[in-house]
Design an enzyme around this catalytic site. Structure first.
Site, short mmCIF file in Angstrom:
data_model
loop_
_atom_site.label_atom_id
_atom_site.label_comp_id
_atom_site.label_asym_id
_atom_site.label_seq_id
_atom_site.Cartn_x
_atom_site.Cartn_y
_atom_site.Cartn_z
N LYS A 62 0.85 -1.15 -0.01
CA LYS A 62 0.03 -0.09 -0.01
C LYS A 62 0.95 1.24 0.09
CE LYS A 62 -3.93 2.35 0.49
NZ LYS A 62 -3.23 2.85 -0.92
N GLN A 83 7.52 3.74 3.53
CA GLN A 83 6.01 3.40 3.81
C GLN A 83 5.72 2.25 4.56
OE1 GLN A 83 3.88 5.48 1.58
NE2 GLN A 83 2.22 5.00 2.95
N LYS A 103 5.85 3.31 8.31
CA LYS A 103 4.71 4.08 8.46
C LYS A 103 3.32 3.41 8.49
CE LYS A 103 4.47 7.55 5.56
NZ LYS A 103 4.10 8.48 4.31
N LYS A 143 5.17 1.62 -3.08
CA LYS A 143 5.34 3.13 -3.57
C LYS A 143 5.49 2.91 -5.17
CE LYS A 143 4.84 7.31 -2.15
NZ LYS A 143 4.29 7.77 -1.09
N GLY A 176 -2.42 8.30 -4.34
CA GLY A 176 -1.79 9.57 -4.58
C GLY A 176 -0.48 10.03 -4.02
N ASP A 177 0.11 10.73 -4.51
CA ASP A 177 1.40 11.32 -3.87
C ASP A 177 1.61 12.76 -4.67
OD1 ASP A 177 3.47 10.86 -1.65
OD2 ASP A 177 4.90 11.55 -3.47
N THR A 221 -3.96 13.69 5.37
CA THR A 221 -2.45 13.94 5.83
C THR A 221 -2.37 15.30 6.34
OG1 THR A 221 -2.08 12.63 3.59
CG2 THR A 221 -0.22 13.58 4.81
N ASN A 265 -1.77 19.06 -1.76
CA ASN A 265 -2.64 18.69 -0.93
C ASN A 265 -2.28 18.50 0.47
OD1 ASN A 265 -3.35 15.41 0.41
ND2 ASN A 265 -4.90 16.24 -0.71
N SER A 309 -6.69 6.06 3.79
CA SER A 309 -6.46 5.11 2.72
C SER A 309 -7.29 4.06 3.36
CB SER A 309 -5.44 5.04 2.02
OG SER A 309 -4.99 6.10 1.03
P1 NDP Z 1 1.21 17.68 -4.20
O1 NDP Z 1 1.71 17.63 -5.64
O2 NDP Z 1 -0.06 17.88 -4.10
O3 NDP Z 1 1.91 19.08 -3.91
C1 NDP Z 1 3.31 19.13 -3.73
C2 NDP Z 1 3.79 20.72 -3.46
O4 NDP Z 1 5.16 20.72 -3.07
C3 NDP Z 1 3.56 21.52 -4.79
O5 NDP Z 1 3.14 22.86 -4.16
C4 NDP Z 1 4.81 21.72 -5.25
O6 NDP Z 1 5.18 22.71 -6.07
C5 NDP Z 1 5.84 21.60 -4.14
N1 NDP Z 1 7.18 21.42 -4.34
C6 NDP Z 1 7.69 20.35 -5.12
N2 NDP Z 1 8.91 20.32 -5.31
C7 NDP Z 1 9.34 21.40 -4.36
C8 NDP Z 1 10.64 21.95 -4.15
N3 NDP Z 1 11.84 21.43 -4.61
N4 NDP Z 1 10.76 22.76 -3.21
C9 NDP Z 1 9.49 23.21 -2.68
N5 NDP Z 1 8.21 22.88 -2.80
C10 NDP Z 1 8.23 21.97 -3.65
O7 NDP Z 1 1.77 16.79 -3.25
P2 NDP Z 1 1.48 16.25 -1.84
O8 NDP Z 1 0.95 17.88 -1.15
O9 NDP Z 1 0.32 15.23 -1.85
O10 NDP Z 1 2.77 15.87 -1.24
C11 NDP Z 1 3.66 16.58 -0.46
C12 NDP Z 1 4.51 15.84 0.25
O11 NDP Z 1 3.91 14.92 1.15
C13 NDP Z 1 5.38 14.69 -0.43
O12 NDP Z 1 6.69 14.71 0.12
C14 NDP Z 1 4.66 13.27 -0.21
O13 NDP Z 1 5.41 12.20 -0.61
C15 NDP Z 1 4.07 13.59 0.92
N6 NDP Z 1 2.99 12.97 1.51
C16 NDP Z 1 1.77 12.83 0.75
C17 NDP Z 1 0.72 12.23 1.21
C18 NDP Z 1 -0.59 12.35 0.45
O14 NDP Z 1 -1.70 11.83 1.05
N7 NDP Z 1 -0.71 12.91 -0.60
C19 NDP Z 1 0.56 11.36 2.30
C20 NDP Z 1 2.04 11.33 3.27
C21 NDP Z 1 2.93 12.10 2.70
P3 NDP Z 1 5.10 22.76 -7.47
O15 NDP Z 1 3.58 23.04 -7.87
O16 NDP Z 1 5.80 23.98 -8.00
O17 NDP Z 1 5.77 21.62 -7.90
O1 2IT Z 2 3.36 8.78 1.57
C1 2IT Z 2 1.99 8.46 1.67
O2 2IT Z 2 1.91 7.84 2.79
C2 2IT Z 2 1.12 8.90 0.66
N1 2IT Z 2 1.36 9.19 -0.39
C3 2IT Z 2 -0.19 8.06 0.89
C4 2IT Z 2 -0.26 6.64 0.48
C5 2IT Z 2 -1.78 6.23 0.47
O3 2IT Z 2 -1.74 4.92 0.18
O4 2IT Z 2 -2.77 6.92 0.60
#
Ligand code: NDP
Ligand code: 2IT
Length: 453
Positions: free
Chosen positions: A98, A119, A122, A134, A173-174, A217, A248, A385
């Protein structure tokens, strides 16, 4: 050049780390993630020699399966483009694989392995039966049309569909993969397999998604931080908070932090950051980022009092009480950590996966900054999830309060377990060590019980 790994006391772990770097050359993020966990396991292997005898740690750093594939797609100009897709099915000791899918130009084998490795721990911490996986592609969604995104997602899923399923591997997603992309991939999977199953999470509410998954998250991160603050008789109230990213995780971390009384003054994207001393206008951010898919620099067109600065890293120079890195790995380095602590920051919690470099972690330790590692603090997304999977299996949906309440309980429980485990290992307050050991023990015991498989 690979760095040297002189920080491990145990000869066994040191050799293991040496082998890992030799066998996974150039995969620096994977080395970094593995070393952090191995450092936490020194005390564990003293108490549990059976883990060494049964090769549990060697197995844990080796993915069960790594899938790598070609993703051809057709641009609006009629040209064929080729990207590379990946899925790391890292560990299935406690449940089906997952974890999310990331579409970003930096995605590589090493990045996917580091994410799937993290993961595994986690998912174990959530208490739900989910293994670690992943995947993603080195595809850059920026500037692509709606039709190009759809064709890419369909092509990606055409290949990935051979390897996943509701009882084998359940993506989500990620970075670069949100509800839109999940919808296209789910539709393609359904078409290929001819069945409607909960094979992917983060789905839209109209076709099997769970309430609160979108917020989970970010909300979960704030629930976790609340627990850390409570231990110090403090709360989010009036805390100046800086959050990196504006995707997100960042948006819903900001929403909950504001709801809990914090003043969120900065957000960023990969180009730069905005600073609004009055507190950011989150409705505008949501409109810009979720609806228009615009750049964060457009914020100052509506709020001329705020400032926009080119370069994402400068966000850590803004004085704050709480910093929540919610963008990408290694976005907060030693210099940034020094600046944050110098300016009075008391708490850092990782919304992103491994956003703080090892140098930054050293600074937080030295300065006594309260610190929460991503594998504990951002587990709310995957936990919800897991709740989406349960609802899909039940063919039933829980209401908003029910899911939110379960999410909060899970985050409180993760905090408690990471905290008490740290104490058991004479490292009170060290949530990195506590989360790593607590996550590890369940997976390791399950692996022991199942024999060498
Ligand atoms: P999104 O794609 O929704 O957003 C990513 C954000 O990070 C965007 O604003 C992007 O800007 C910015 N970004 C990317 N690269 C950089 C950089 N080098 N410096 C500064 N900002 C940057 O992704 P998420 O919000 O889903 O994910 C964000 C983080 O959280 C990741 O590390 C992901 O692995 C982690 N995560 C996500 C989960 C989820 O449920 N979605 C769960 C747990 C962890 P731009 O648009 O300019 O690229
Ligand atoms: O990094 C993470 O935990 C995620 N991107 C979410 C993974 C999931 O299966 O919901």
């Amino acid at each position: 050049m690979d760095r040297s790994y002189g920080t491990l006391q145990s000869n066994y772990l040191n050799k293991l780390m040496g082998r890992l770097t030799a066998r996974n050359q150039g995969e620096y993020e994977f080395h970094q993630a593995a070393l952090e966990v191995l450092e936490s396991l020194e005390g564990v292997i003293e108490r549990h020699p059976e883990f060494i005898r049964m090769g549990i740690i060697e197995s844990l750093v080796e993915p069960e399966r790594l899938i790598k594939f070609r993703v051809p797609w057709i641009g609006d100009n009629g040209r064929v483009y080729i990207n590379r897709g990946y899925r790391a099915q890292f560990n299935s000791a406690i449940g089906p694989y997952k974890g999310g899918l990331r579409f970003h130009p930096t995605v590589s084998e090493g990045v996917v392995k580091f994410l799937a490795f993290e993961q595994t721990f986690k998912n174990s911490l959530t208490g739900l039966p989910m293994g670690g996986g992943k995947g993603g592609a080195d595809f850059n969604p920026k500037g692509k049309s709606e039709a190009e995104i759809m064709r890419f997602c369909q092509s990606f899923m055409t290949e990935l569909s051979h390897y996943i399923g509701p009882n084998t591997d359940i993506p989500a997603g990620d970075i670069g993969v949100g509800e839109r992309e999940i919808g296209y991939m789910f539709g393609q999977y359904k078409r290929i397999q001819g069945e409607f199953t909960g094979v992917i999470t983060g789905k839209g509410l109209d076709y099997g998604g769970s309430l609160v998954r979108k917020q989970a998250t970010g909300y979960g991160l704030c629930y976790f931080v609340e627990e850390m603050l409570k231990e110090k008789q403090r709360s989010f109230d009036s805390m100046t908070t800086v959050i990196s990213g504006s995707g997100n995780v960042a948006i819903y971390a900001a929403k909950k932090a504001i709801e809990l009384g914090a003043k969120v003054v900065a957000l960023s994207d990969s180009s730069g950051f905005i600073h609004d001393k009055n507190g950011i206008d989150l409705d505008l951010i949501k409109e810009l980022k979720e609806v228009q898919r615009a750049r964060i620099s457009d914020y100052i067109l509506k709020h001329p009092d705020a400032t926009y600065t080119e370069g994402a890293r400068g966000i850590w120079n803004i004085p704050c009480d709480i910093a929540l890195p919610c963008a990408i790995q290694n976005e907060l380095d030693e210099l940034a950590a020094r600046e944050l602590t110098k300016n009075g920051c008391v708490l850092v919690a990782e919304g992103a996966n491994m956003p703080c470099t090892p140098g930054a972690l050293e600074v937080f330790k030295e300065k006594g900054t309260l610190f929460a590692p991503g594998k504990a603090a951002n587990a709310g997304g995957v936990a919800t999830s897991g709740l989406e999977m349960s609802q899909n299996s039940l063919r039933y949906s829980w209401d908003y309060e029910e899911v939110d309440c379960r999410l909060k309980n899970i985050m409180q429980d993760i905090h408690k377990r990471a905290s008490t485990t740290a104490e058991e290992y004479d490292a009170k307050g060290d949530l990195i060590l506590g989360a790593n050991i607590a996550g590890f023990m369940k997976v390791a015991n399950a692996m022991l019980a199942q024999g060498a498989v």
